[in-house]
Scaffold this active site. Structure first.
Site, PDB file in Angstrom:
ATOM      1  N   SER A   1      -0.229   4.564  -2.538  1.00  0.00           N
ATOM      2  CA  SER A   1      -0.961   5.362  -1.557  1.00  0.00           C
ATOM      3  C   SER A   1      -1.696   4.561  -0.504  1.00  0.00           C
ATOM      4  O   SER A   1      -2.024   5.095   0.561  1.00  0.00           O
ATOM      5  CB  SER A   1      -1.961   6.273  -2.274  1.00  0.00           C
ATOM      6  OG  SER A   1      -2.875   5.495  -3.029  1.00  0.00           O
TER       7      SER A   1
ATOM      8  N   LYS B   1      -4.038   8.807   4.132  1.00  0.00           N
ATOM      9  CA  LYS B   1      -5.108   9.613   4.728  1.00  0.00           C
ATOM     10  C   LYS B   1      -4.847   9.983   6.182  1.00  0.00           C
ATOM     11  O   LYS B   1      -5.394  10.972   6.689  1.00  0.00           O
ATOM     12  CB  LYS B   1      -6.432   8.874   4.619  1.00  0.00           C
ATOM     13  CG  LYS B   1      -6.990   8.766   3.213  1.00  0.00           C
ATOM     14  CD  LYS B   1      -7.569  10.081   2.727  1.00  0.00           C
ATOM     15  CE  LYS B   1      -8.339   9.920   1.436  1.00  0.00           C
ATOM     16  NZ  LYS B   1      -8.975  11.182   1.011  1.00  0.00           N
TER      17      LYS B   1
END
Length: 331
Positions: free
Chosen positions: A306, A54
């Site tokens: 991730s 992110k």
């Protein structure tokens, strides 16, 4: 075909965020390669500065603001990782940041966002509830909204991850990417297919509350109940007024697969026991999809890890062989 973000936008984003994010390594998984008979590479994005991908989108979006917009401060709804990334990017610029989240967000993610100096607002039981508070702050206090996925600068920033993946494994036949609101999946798919059109991109999500999959099946954005899940970072809706990511995922993804909670737990355990990597539920879904036999490939595979921002008590429970109950996850 709808492509709201182009490869050129992603290359510009890569230059814009250079020095603000890590170029994370991609390594060969010997255990998965032996098991599946093709090279399986792991993109270790969970080692990113804030513990997830992110930071790429948040850094690009913040860097794209002008001086007047930066002075107003930023606000976003988040399931945790976007909030942490936005808090980090805003802190580097000396900006105010307000992060709105539902009661389903794990406490470890709330604590880290507060540590970075952002204001935290806990509102309701879903991303939609948190978004209402974001809308109020935009209207009443003039903050700049930087949403977690449906924003061109966010998508372009996440797409830089795809550029790295295809540069590190140029012969990749298949890439497994997390699918939630679609900012990551659409950015990565745009980057990879822009360089290697023949590479397949499969989105991976949890079976409990997969809003993008339900929307793709319906042919339009739909509301989906947000439910407790080990892959909490993949929760939340895509917005009934979704402008970008729904169409991009529809046009760019080759397939979408969904995983049970037990399958996600197995992915977390494998990452720790065989790869020596600590990842959160969302970070493990690519590994989980392989282990569950839900994806296959005749050529090299790249699996994205991730994020690592998992509550460590929950992680210890999972790696000992028992996933926390959904009741415990909702507590």
């Amino acid at each position: 075909m709808t492509r709201a973000i182009a490869l050129a936008d992603i290359r510009i984003a890569r230059d814009r965020i250079a020095g603000k994010v890590e170029r994370t390594p991609t390594v060969l998984s010997h255990s998965l390669s032996e098991q599946f008979g093709v090279p399986v590479h792991l993109k270790l994005e969970h080692r990113q500065t804030t513990g997830s991908f992110k930071l790429r989108g948040a850094s690009n979006a913040v860097a794209s603001l002008n001086a007047e917009q930066k002075a107003r401060g930023v606000v976003a709804a988040s399931t945790g990782n976007h909030g942490r990334a936005l808090a980090h990017a805003a802190k580097l610029e000396g900006m105010r940041a307000v992060i709105c989240m539902s009661r389903l967000v794990p406490g470890n993610k709330l604590d880290e966002i507060r540590r970075l100096g952002a204001e935290v607002r806990i509102v309701g039981d879903s991303q939609d509830d948190a978004q209402q508070e974001v809308d109020r702050l935009v209207a009443q206090e003039g903050l700049m909204m930087l949403p977690p996925f449906d924003h061109p600068d966010i998508i372009a920033g996440q797409g830089t991850l795809g550029l790295e993946m295809i540069e590190q494994v140029p012969d990749a036949a298949l890439v497994l990417v997390q699918l939630s609101g679609g900012g990551l999946a659409s950015g990565v798919a745009t980057a990879i297919k822009g360089v290697s059109p023949g590479t397949k991109i499969i989105g991976v999500s949890m079976a409990r509350g997969a809003a993008m999959k339900a929307s793709l099946d319906a042919g339009q954005p739909v509301l989906v109940e947000e439910l407790p899940t080990l892959a909490d970072s993949l929760g939340g809706g895509i917005g009934l007024d979704n402008r970008l990511t729904f169409a991009m995922c529809r046009d760019l993804l080759d397939d979408v697969v969904l995983l049970s909670e037990d399958e996600i737990a197995a992915g977390i355990r494998h990452a720790y026991a065989r790869e020596r990597e600590i990842v959160e539920g969302a970070g493990a879904v690519g590994i989980a999809a392989l282990l569950a036999g839900k994806v296959r490939s005749d050529g090299p595979v790249v699996v994205l890890l991730s994020g690592r921002n998992i509550d460590m008590d929950a992680h210890r429970t999972i790696v000992c062989g028992v996933a926390p109950s959904l009741k415990e996850r909702a507590a």
